[in-house]
Design a protein around this motif. Structure first.
Motif, short mmCIF file in Angstrom:
data_model
loop_
_atom_site.label_atom_id
_atom_site.label_comp_id
_atom_site.label_asym_id
_atom_site.label_seq_id
_atom_site.Cartn_x
_atom_site.Cartn_y
_atom_site.Cartn_z
N GLU A 31 0.76 -1.13 -0.05
CA GLU A 31 -0.12 -0.07 -0.02
C GLU A 31 1.00 1.38 -0.09
O GLU A 31 0.53 2.32 -0.62
CB GLU A 31 -0.98 0.09 1.14
N GLU A 32 1.91 1.44 0.78
CA GLU A 32 2.68 2.40 0.85
C GLU A 32 3.55 2.54 -0.63
O GLU A 32 3.65 3.62 -0.98
CB GLU A 32 3.79 2.37 1.92
N SER A 33 3.76 1.38 -1.26
CA SER A 33 4.57 1.58 -2.66
C SER A 33 3.84 2.25 -3.73
O SER A 33 4.44 2.76 -4.73
CB SER A 33 5.25 0.27 -2.93
N VAL A 34 2.45 2.37 -3.64
CA VAL A 34 1.58 2.88 -4.63
C VAL A 34 1.50 4.51 -4.61
O VAL A 34 0.82 4.93 -5.59
CB VAL A 34 0.29 2.17 -4.94
N TYR A 35 2.01 5.00 -3.61
CA TYR A 35 1.94 6.53 -3.37
C TYR A 35 3.16 7.30 -3.66
O TYR A 35 4.14 6.74 -3.12
CB TYR A 35 1.49 6.67 -1.95
N ASP A 36 3.26 8.49 -4.06
CA ASP A 36 4.34 9.10 -3.98
C ASP A 36 5.00 9.57 -2.76
O ASP A 36 6.22 9.75 -2.75
CB ASP A 36 4.17 10.44 -5.01
N SER A 37 4.40 9.90 -1.88
CA SER A 37 4.70 10.11 -0.50
C SER A 37 3.68 9.64 0.41
O SER A 37 2.36 9.32 0.14
CB SER A 37 4.66 11.80 -0.67
N SER A 38 4.07 9.76 2.02
CA SER A 38 3.33 9.35 2.89
C SER A 38 1.99 10.26 3.09
O SER A 38 1.02 9.96 3.49
CB SER A 38 3.82 9.31 4.18
N GLU A 39 2.09 11.54 2.71
CA GLU A 39 1.31 12.56 2.71
C GLU A 39 -0.03 12.24 1.75
O GLU A 39 -1.09 12.31 2.11
CB GLU A 39 1.85 14.20 2.43
N ALA A 40 0.54 12.03 0.53
CA ALA A 40 -0.46 11.42 -0.51
C ALA A 40 -1.45 10.22 0.03
O ALA A 40 -2.81 10.29 0.03
CB ALA A 40 0.13 11.06 -1.72
N GLN A 41 -0.87 9.35 0.63
CA GLN A 41 -1.33 8.35 1.38
C GLN A 41 -2.37 8.62 2.47
O GLN A 41 -3.37 8.17 2.43
CB GLN A 41 -0.32 7.00 1.72
N PHE A 42 -1.87 9.56 3.15
CA PHE A 42 -2.81 9.97 4.33
C PHE A 42 -3.79 10.67 3.86
O PHE A 42 -5.01 10.39 4.61
CB PHE A 42 -1.71 10.81 5.23
N SER A 43 -3.70 11.54 2.85
CA SER A 43 -4.83 12.12 2.35
C SER A 43 -5.85 11.31 1.84
O SER A 43 -7.35 11.57 2.21
CB SER A 43 -4.23 13.13 1.22
N VAL A 44 -5.61 10.40 0.72
CA VAL A 44 -6.76 9.74 0.18
C VAL A 44 -7.28 8.65 1.22
O VAL A 44 -8.60 8.38 1.32
CB VAL A 44 -5.99 8.86 -0.92
N LEU A 45 -6.52 8.40 2.26
CA LEU A 45 -6.89 7.36 3.04
C LEU A 45 -8.00 8.13 4.24
O LEU A 45 -8.96 7.54 4.55
CB LEU A 45 -5.94 6.48 4.06
#
Length: 425
Positions: free
Chosen positions: A46-60
Motif C-alpha cells: 500500500e505504501e509503494s503505490v503512493y508518491d509520498s506518505s502525505e498523499a497516502q494519508f490524504s486519500v485514506l
C-alpha cells in the motif's frame, strides 16, 4: 633423466592447456544460466503505490470520512487498490476477518453497485477470499488506478455499494460532491441532449416551450440523435424527444439578475443551457429567493464546461443547506456544521457563490459552541454543588453520631459520679 623430466613438464602443460577452456566454458555457462533466471520483483504494498506518505494519508483520510458517513447498521470495508487489482490478472483479495464475519461460507455471486446505481456481478471465491470473475469489468468500467481507495458497504447479504475515492482527487471536494451525488442522484449528461438542442438552433427551429412540450416535440422530433451519434427513426425520436427537449434547451441570451422581476423570468443557465426543469418548483422558488437575497445568480461563476447534472446537484444542495441553516437549532451538533461547511467549500471551489452561507454558518457554529461550553460549565457547577450537598449530608451524619456519643459519655460519667457520691463513708 633431464629429458624425462622435461617431457613430464611438457605433458603437464598440455593437460593444463586442455583443461583451461573447460573451466572457462563452465564459468561462462554458469553466468549465462544465471542471467536467464527470472528476476524476483518486489511485491507492491500500500505504501509503494503512493508518491509520498502525505498523499497516502490524504486519500485514506477521505476514504475513512466516507466510511464514517455511511449507515452503521451495515458493515463497511476500506480497500487500497494495488497494481494486481487493476491490471493484469484483475484479482481482488478482500479482508479475511470481514469475509469470515459477513460474507457467505461458500462460493457465491456478489453484486457491486457503484454510486450511479450501475450493478456488476462478480464471483466470490471463499477459499481464496476474494473477487474473481466480473471484477475486471468493474475495474475497467471505472478506470481504477493503483492508489485509488474503494469503500465497500455491505447493504445486502450479497451486494456491496461501492464508493470510489481517487488518489488524485481534490480532497474535501470529492467527498462533498459524493454527498451531492447521493442526495441528488446525479448521473452523466447524455450528449444527445446537447446535440439535439444545438441541431435545433442550427436549423433555426423555435425554442422549446416548457408550457407546451408536445407541440415542440412534433416540430423537432426529426432532429433527434441517439447517444452513439447515429440518427434515430421517427418513432424512436418521438419516444425520447419529449424528455430531451422538455428537460433542457438553449438560452437565447443571458439576462442580468437586476432585470429579473419575478420567478417566471428567472432562468438557471449553465453552459448556455436553461436547466430550470432539473429542479422541482418548490426548490427552484427557494433558490430564486436565495439569489434575490444576494441580488445575483449564485451559480453565475461555476466552472465552464461543468456537467449540467452536476451543476444542478450543486445548486440543489446549496439550497437545501440554506434551508437547513435556517431551520437548525442552537443545539445542533458540530458534525452537522462540519458537513455543511465541507459541502459548501466544495461548491465554492467549483465557482458557486456561497461565501455568505459559510459566514453565517461560521457565526452559528461559534454561538452553538459557546452555548455548549456554557452548558458544560453549568453542568460542572451543578455537579460540584451536588458533591457539596453529598459531603454536607455526610458531615451532618458524622456530627449527629458524635453528639450522640458525647451524650452517652456524659450520661455515663454523671451516673458514675452519682454512684461515687452515694458510697457510705
Amino acid at each position: 633423466m633431464a629429458i624425462v623430466q622435461e617431457r613430464k613438464q611438457s605433458s603437464k602443460v598440455k593437460m593444463l592447456s586442455l583443461d583451461l577452456p573447460e573451466v572457462v566454458n563452465a564459468e561462462s555457462m554458469k553466468s549465462e544460466c544465471n542471467s536467464h533466471k527470472p528476476k524476483r520483483f518486489k511485491r507492491a504494498t500500500e505504501e509503494s503505490v503512493y508518491d509520498s506518505s502525505e498523499a497516502q494519508f490524504s486519500v485514506l483520510e477521505r476514504a475513512n470520512e466516507v466510511a464514517a458517513s455511511l449507515d452503521p447498521q451495515f458493515p463497511s470495508m476500506v480497500k487500497v487498490m494495488l497494481p494486481s487489482h487493476v491490471t493484469g490478472g484483475f484479482w481482488l483479495g478482500l479482508t479475511r476477518t470481514f469475509c469470515i464475519q459477513h460474507l457467505p461460507e461458500h462460493d457465491a455471486m456478489i453484486v457491486l453497485e457503484d454510486e450511479n446505481g450501475e450493478k456488476f456481478e462478480t464471483k466470490y471465491l471463499v477459499d481464496k477470499i476474494g473477487l474473481s470473475g466480473g471484477w475486471r469489468g468493474f475495474s475497467i468500467a471505472h478506470n481504477l488506478l493503483a492508489g485509488d481507495v474503494l469503500v465497500f458497504h455491505l447493504v445486502a447479504e450479497s451486494m456491496f455499494k461501492v464508493y470510489i475515492i481517487r488518489s488524485n482527487g481534490l480532497g474535501e471536494v470529492d467527498i462533498a460532491l459524493g454527498l451531492i451525488q447521493l442526495e441528488a442522484g446525479i448521473g452523466p449528461v447524455d450528449p444527445a441532449l446537447i446535440n439535439t438542442c444545438k441541431r435545433a438552433e442550427d436549423e433555426n427551429l423555435e425554442p422549446t416551450s416548457l408550457e407546451n412540450p408536445d407541440e415542440n416535440v412534433q416540430r423537432n422530433k426529426s432532429v433527434a440523435y441517439n447517444s452513439k451519434g447515429g440518427t434515430m427513426s421517427e418513432n424512436d425520436s418521438e419516444d425520447i424527444s419529449c424528455e430531451v427537449l422538455e428537460r433542457i434547451r438553449l438560452s437565447e441570451s443571458v439576462v442580468p439578475f437586476n432585470e429579473v422581476r419575478c420567478i417566471e423570468n428567472f432562468y438557471v443557465i449553465v453552459n448556455g443551457l436553461i436547466i430550470n426543469s432539473e429542479f422541482p418548483k418548490p426548490l427552484l422558488t427557494k433558490y430564486y429567493k436565495l439569489c434575490c437575497s444576494q441580488n445575483s445568480f449564485l451559480h453565475e461563476h461555476l466552472l465552464e464546461g461543468l456537467n449540467c447534472k452536476l451543476a444542478a446537484g450543486i445548486i440543489s444542495e446549496t439550497t437545501n443547506i440554506a434551508d437547513a441553516i435556517k431551520a437548525c437549532k442552537i443545539t445542533a451538533s458540530d458534525s452537522n456544521f462540519s458537513t455543511w461547511d465541507k459541502t459548501l467549500q466544495a461548491s465554492e471551489m467549483l465557482g458557486m457563490n456561497v461565501s455568505f452561507l459559510r459566514e453565517r454558518l461560521e457565526q452559528l457554529a461559534i454561538l452553538a459552541s459557546k452555548l455548549r461550553r456554557c452548558e458544560e460549565a453549568r453542568l460542572e457547577r451543578d455537579q460540584e454543588e451536588e458533591d457539596m450537598r453529598t459531603r454536607l449530608a455526610k458531615l451532618l451524619e458524622v456530627k449527629e453520631k458524635t453528639n450522640r456519643l458525647y451524650s452517652e459519655i456524659s450520661a455515663k460519667l454523671e451516673s458514675m459520679f452519682k454512684e461515687e457520691t452515694d458510697v457510705p463513708w
